[in-house]
Design a protein around this motif. Structure first.
Motif, mmCIF file in Angstrom:
data_model
loop_
_atom_site.group_PDB
_atom_site.id
_atom_site.type_symbol
_atom_site.label_atom_id
_atom_site.label_comp_id
_atom_site.label_asym_id
_atom_site.label_seq_id
_atom_site.Cartn_x
_atom_site.Cartn_y
_atom_site.Cartn_z
ATOM 1 N N LYS A 6 0.812 -1.225 0.000
ATOM 2 C CA LYS A 6 0.000 0.000 0.000
ATOM 3 C C LYS A 6 0.843 1.272 0.000
ATOM 4 O O LYS A 6 0.388 2.324 -0.406
ATOM 5 N N ASN A 7 2.086 1.178 0.521
ATOM 6 C CA ASN A 7 2.909 2.370 0.691
ATOM 7 C C ASN A 7 4.385 2.015 0.505
ATOM 8 O O ASN A 7 4.902 1.143 1.194
ATOM 9 N N VAL A 8 5.055 2.697 -0.426
ATOM 10 C CA VAL A 8 6.444 2.410 -0.770
ATOM 11 C C VAL A 8 7.312 3.622 -0.462
ATOM 12 O O VAL A 8 6.937 4.756 -0.764
ATOM 13 N N GLY A 41 14.333 9.324 -11.600
ATOM 14 C CA GLY A 41 13.839 7.951 -11.693
ATOM 15 C C GLY A 41 12.857 7.612 -10.590
ATOM 16 O O GLY A 41 11.858 6.919 -10.810
ATOM 17 N N PHE A 42 13.117 8.098 -9.383
ATOM 18 C CA PHE A 42 12.186 7.871 -8.280
ATOM 19 C C PHE A 42 10.838 8.530 -8.557
ATOM 20 O O PHE A 42 9.794 7.988 -8.225
ATOM 21 N N HIS A 43 10.861 9.696 -9.176
ATOM 22 C CA HIS A 43 9.609 10.379 -9.509
ATOM 23 C C HIS A 43 8.799 9.577 -10.532
ATOM 24 O O HIS A 43 7.571 9.499 -10.438
ATOM 25 N N TYR A 44 9.489 8.987 -11.504
ATOM 26 C CA TYR A 44 8.798 8.129 -12.470
ATOM 27 C C TYR A 44 8.145 6.947 -11.764
ATOM 28 O O TYR A 44 6.994 6.599 -12.024
ATOM 29 N N LEU A 45 8.902 6.296 -10.879
ATOM 30 C CA LEU A 45 8.357 5.146 -10.156
ATOM 31 C C LEU A 45 7.163 5.545 -9.289
ATOM 32 O O LEU A 45 6.160 4.829 -9.234
ATOM 33 N N ALA A 47 5.072 7.981 -9.848
ATOM 34 C CA ALA A 47 3.938 8.250 -10.735
ATOM 35 C C ALA A 47 3.257 6.951 -11.168
ATOM 36 O O ALA A 47 2.019 6.855 -11.178
ATOM 37 N N ILE A 48 4.057 5.949 -11.484
ATOM 38 C CA ILE A 48 3.490 4.657 -11.892
ATOM 39 C C ILE A 48 2.742 4.008 -10.736
ATOM 40 O O ILE A 48 1.632 3.499 -10.895
ATOM 41 N N SER A 57 6.710 7.637 -1.248
ATOM 42 C CA SER A 57 7.451 8.806 -0.769
ATOM 43 C C SER A 57 8.916 8.640 -1.128
ATOM 44 O O SER A 57 9.415 7.519 -1.235
ATOM 45 N N ILE A 58 9.587 9.780 -1.296
ATOM 46 C CA ILE A 58 11.017 9.784 -1.592
ATOM 47 C C ILE A 58 11.744 10.422 -0.417
ATOM 48 O O ILE A 58 11.394 11.519 0.011
#
Length: 122
Positions: A6-8, A41-45, A47-48, A57-58
């Motif tokens: 549910k949360n990464v 790359g984290f932003h792309y992940l 978004a997906i 969250s990053i």
């Protein structure tokens, strides 16, 4: 595909300058007006994951410094942790993985160029 995730949390750790760099951070000041942004790359992940209903969250030490104790408190609400690993980050990523695994029952994924040839990430 159904998942229980549910949360990464995505982690980008700052290199330990004492272990690999001939320069200290204070000796290499950033240009005035330079703003470090989180890894694209984290932003792309994120978004997906958002498209399939998974929150993310990053946590990027190069933009917002944090220590392991603070991070472990933040990870209470996460099901999965993803870390980026380049050559300069191998030892700190391994150390954080050991501590996260010991302190939290969270799945950990590590990716990046250094994970391709280092069997200890398996």
């Amino acid at each position: 595909m159904k998942t229980n995730i549910k949360n990464v949390a995505f982690l980008y750790l700052s290199p330990d300058y004492n272990s690999w760099s001939i320069y200290k951070p204070a000796a290499c000041p950033l240009k005035t007006g330079y703003i470090r942004r989180p890894q694209l790359g984290f932003h792309y992940l994120c978004a997906i994951l958002n498209e399939v209903g998974i929150k993310s969250s990053i946590f990027d030490q190069t933009t917002t410094p944090f220590d392991l104790k603070w991070l472990l408190e933040q990870l209470n609400n996460f099901d999965l942790v993803g870390l980026y690993c380049a050559d300069s980050l191998v030892e700190i990523v391994k150390a954080y993985c050991r501590e996260i695994k010991q302190e939290r029952n969270i799945q950990i994924l590590v990716g990046g160029p250094s994970t391709l040839t280092d069997n200890s990430f398996l």
